[in-house]
Motif scaffolding. Structure first.
Motif, PDB file in Angstrom:
ATOM      1  N   UNK A 124       0.829  -1.209   0.000  1.00 35.87           N
ATOM      2  CA  UNK A 124       0.000   0.000   0.000  1.00 35.87           C
ATOM      3  C   UNK A 124       0.864   1.260   0.000  1.00 35.87           C
ATOM      4  N   UNK A 125       0.568   2.176  -0.898  1.00 37.69           N
ATOM      5  CA  UNK A 125       1.251   3.467  -0.891  1.00 37.69           C
ATOM      6  C   UNK A 125       0.431   4.529  -0.180  1.00 37.69           C
ATOM      7  N   UNK A 126      -0.899   4.488  -0.345  1.00 38.98           N
ATOM      8  CA  UNK A 126      -1.758   5.469   0.300  1.00 38.98           C
ATOM      9  C   UNK A 126      -3.208   5.014   0.220  1.00 38.98           C
ATOM     10  N   UNK A 127      -4.030   5.567   1.102  1.00 43.21           N
ATOM     11  CA  UNK A 127      -5.463   5.285   1.097  1.00 43.21           C
ATOM     12  C   UNK A 127      -6.219   6.589   1.295  1.00 43.21           C
ATOM     13  N   UNK A 128      -7.299   6.746   0.562  1.00 46.27           N
ATOM     14  CA  UNK A 128      -8.172   7.912   0.671  1.00 46.27           C
ATOM     15  C   UNK A 128      -9.559   7.393   0.981  1.00 46.27           C
ATOM     16  N   UNK A 129     -10.014   7.595   2.208  1.00 46.28           N
ATOM     17  CA  UNK A 129     -11.230   6.954   2.675  1.00 46.28           C
ATOM     18  C   UNK A 129     -12.227   7.971   3.218  1.00 46.28           C
ATOM     19  N   UNK A 155       5.642   6.059  12.610  1.00 45.87           N
ATOM     20  CA  UNK A 155       6.939   5.971  11.925  1.00 45.87           C
ATOM     21  C   UNK A 155       6.835   5.429  10.495  1.00 45.87           C
ATOM     22  N   UNK A 156       5.763   4.693  10.209  1.00 45.86           N
ATOM     23  CA  UNK A 156       5.601   4.119   8.866  1.00 45.86           C
ATOM     24  C   UNK A 156       4.491   4.790   8.071  1.00 45.86           C
ATOM     25  N   UNK A 157       3.477   5.333   8.756  1.00 48.00           N
ATOM     26  CA  UNK A 157       2.330   5.906   8.067  1.00 48.00           C
ATOM     27  C   UNK A 157       1.991   7.293   8.621  1.00 48.00           C
ATOM     28  N   UNK A 158       1.658   8.193   7.729  1.00 53.01           N
ATOM     29  CA  UNK A 158       1.170   9.505   8.133  1.00 53.01           C
ATOM     30  C   UNK A 158      -0.353   9.542   8.004  1.00 53.01           C
ATOM     31  N   UNK A 183      -4.352   8.245   4.477  1.00 59.42           N
ATOM     32  CA  UNK A 183      -3.350   7.413   5.131  1.00 59.42           C
ATOM     33  C   UNK A 183      -2.228   7.195   4.122  1.00 59.42           C
ATOM     34  N   UNK A 184      -1.038   7.713   4.431  1.00 62.28           N
ATOM     35  CA  UNK A 184       0.060   7.682   3.464  1.00 62.28           C
ATOM     36  C   UNK A 184       1.259   6.923   4.040  1.00 62.28           C
ATOM     37  N   UNK A 185       1.685   5.918   3.310  1.00 55.53           N
ATOM     38  CA  UNK A 185       2.856   5.142   3.723  1.00 55.53           C
ATOM     39  C   UNK A 185       4.113   5.919   3.346  1.00 55.53           C
ATOM     40  N   UNK A 186       4.990   6.110   4.295  1.00 58.83           N
ATOM     41  CA  UNK A 186       6.190   6.913   4.059  1.00 58.83           C
ATOM     42  C   UNK A 186       7.168   6.187   3.123  1.00 58.83           C
ATOM     43  N   UNK A 187       7.764   6.939   2.216  1.00 63.50           N
ATOM     44  CA  UNK A 187       8.786   6.362   1.338  1.00 63.50           C
ATOM     45  C   UNK A 187       9.965   5.853   2.153  1.00 63.50           C
ATOM     46  N   UNK A 188      10.329   6.615   3.167  1.00 62.01           N
ATOM     47  CA  UNK A 188      11.412   6.227   4.075  1.00 62.01           C
ATOM     48  C   UNK A 188      10.868   6.228   5.498  1.00 62.01           C
ATOM     49  N   UNK A 189      10.826   5.090   6.175  1.00 64.73           N
ATOM     50  CA  UNK A 189      10.308   5.050   7.546  1.00 64.73           C
ATOM     51  C   UNK A 189      11.116   5.950   8.473  1.00 64.73           C
TER      52      UNK A 189
END
Length: 260
Positions: A124-129, A155-158, A183-189
């Motif tokens: 998952x790269x991101x979710x828009x809910x 640390x992993x998701x914004x 919900x956005x998964x960070x490119x670099x944790x």
């Protein structure tokens, strides 16, 4: 109409009925046709959000749990070869191995399960809910308080609140307004390595345990008082601060000091 409304309530369905909102959510989920390469929609319903998502995506898998809606969806999007209407429960889907995004107007009663599915999907790269507004505000710290889940996964998701949607933009209208949760998964944790991740989880879970009556007291169960005092000073936190009032960035500072 009464039977249709009853069925929608049984499945916790509130169909999006506002075109401008659908377009806005689609723009957030798919800023351009190159991103994401693969998009999964949760609960296509009557296709109100599927339509703009289809125009902005390269490959779209639209999941719909209500079998009675699937034939209409397939007929409507037959002209879009890159749109695949999937009959079934999104939560039973196996996450794709390739990078992908998620979007959807989610049933309020199933929001937590859908978010958990997203958080545990490696690709998952991101979710828009579209969720219940209270849920979106609580998870993103919009009330000035932060939840255990948000801090644990930070640390992993914004987590971000991207807007509010009035309840009368849905049919049938729910009892409360909705929020747009990003919900956005960070490119670099922000933390790397298994040891750092375990230390983070241990720290946050201890802090939220409530043992000792305060965050400061809880952390003293695992660390000397002098170190906890120094960590609080470094994070610019008052010793009497409530655990929910500590923003994720301050938690990172606490971890930095106490993990040494």
């Amino acid at each position: 109409m009464a039977r249709s409304t009853s069925r929608a309530r049984t499945l916790s369905q509130n169909f999006l009925a506002d075109r401008s909102t659908a377009e806005h959510v689609a723009r957030l989920a798919a800023p351009d046709s190159r991103h994401p390469p693969l998009l999964l929609e949760v609960g296509a319903g009557n296709g109100a959000l599927t339509e703009p998502l289809a125009r902005r995506s390269r490959e779209l898998h639209a999941y719909e749990i209500d079998a009675r809606l699937v034939p209409g969806l397939r007929a409507r999007f037959a002209r879009f070869p890159h749109v695949h209407v999937v009959a079934g429960d999104f939560l039973t889907a196996r996450p794709p191995r390739a990078p992908f995004s998620v979007a959807g107007n989610v049933p309020f009663s199933r929001t937590a399960d859908i978010v958990d599915w997203c958080l545990t999907a490696p690709g998952l790269t991101d979710a828009t809910l579209l969720t219940q507004l209270e849920y979106a505000r609580k998870r993103t710290g919009d009330y000035g308080r932060w939840t255990l889940l948000t801090v644990l996964t930070w640390p992993r998701h914004e987590w971000r609140l991207a807007g509010r949607v009035g309840r009368y933009r849905f049919r049938p209208a729910p009892r409360v307004d909705a929020g747009i949760l990003r919900l956005e998964r960070r490119d670099t944790p922000l933390l790397t390595g298994a040891a750092a991740r375990r230390g983070w989880a241990d720290l946050v879970e201890l802090g939220f345990s409530g043992v000792g009556g305060s965050l400061h007291a809880s952390l003293r169960r695992a660390h000397p008082r002098r170190r906890v005092d120094a960590a609080f000073r470094a994070a610019r936190l008052d010793p009497g601060v409530l655990v929910g009032e500590v923003a994720p960035g301050r938690w990172l500072r606490l971890h930095e000091e106490l993990a040494v």
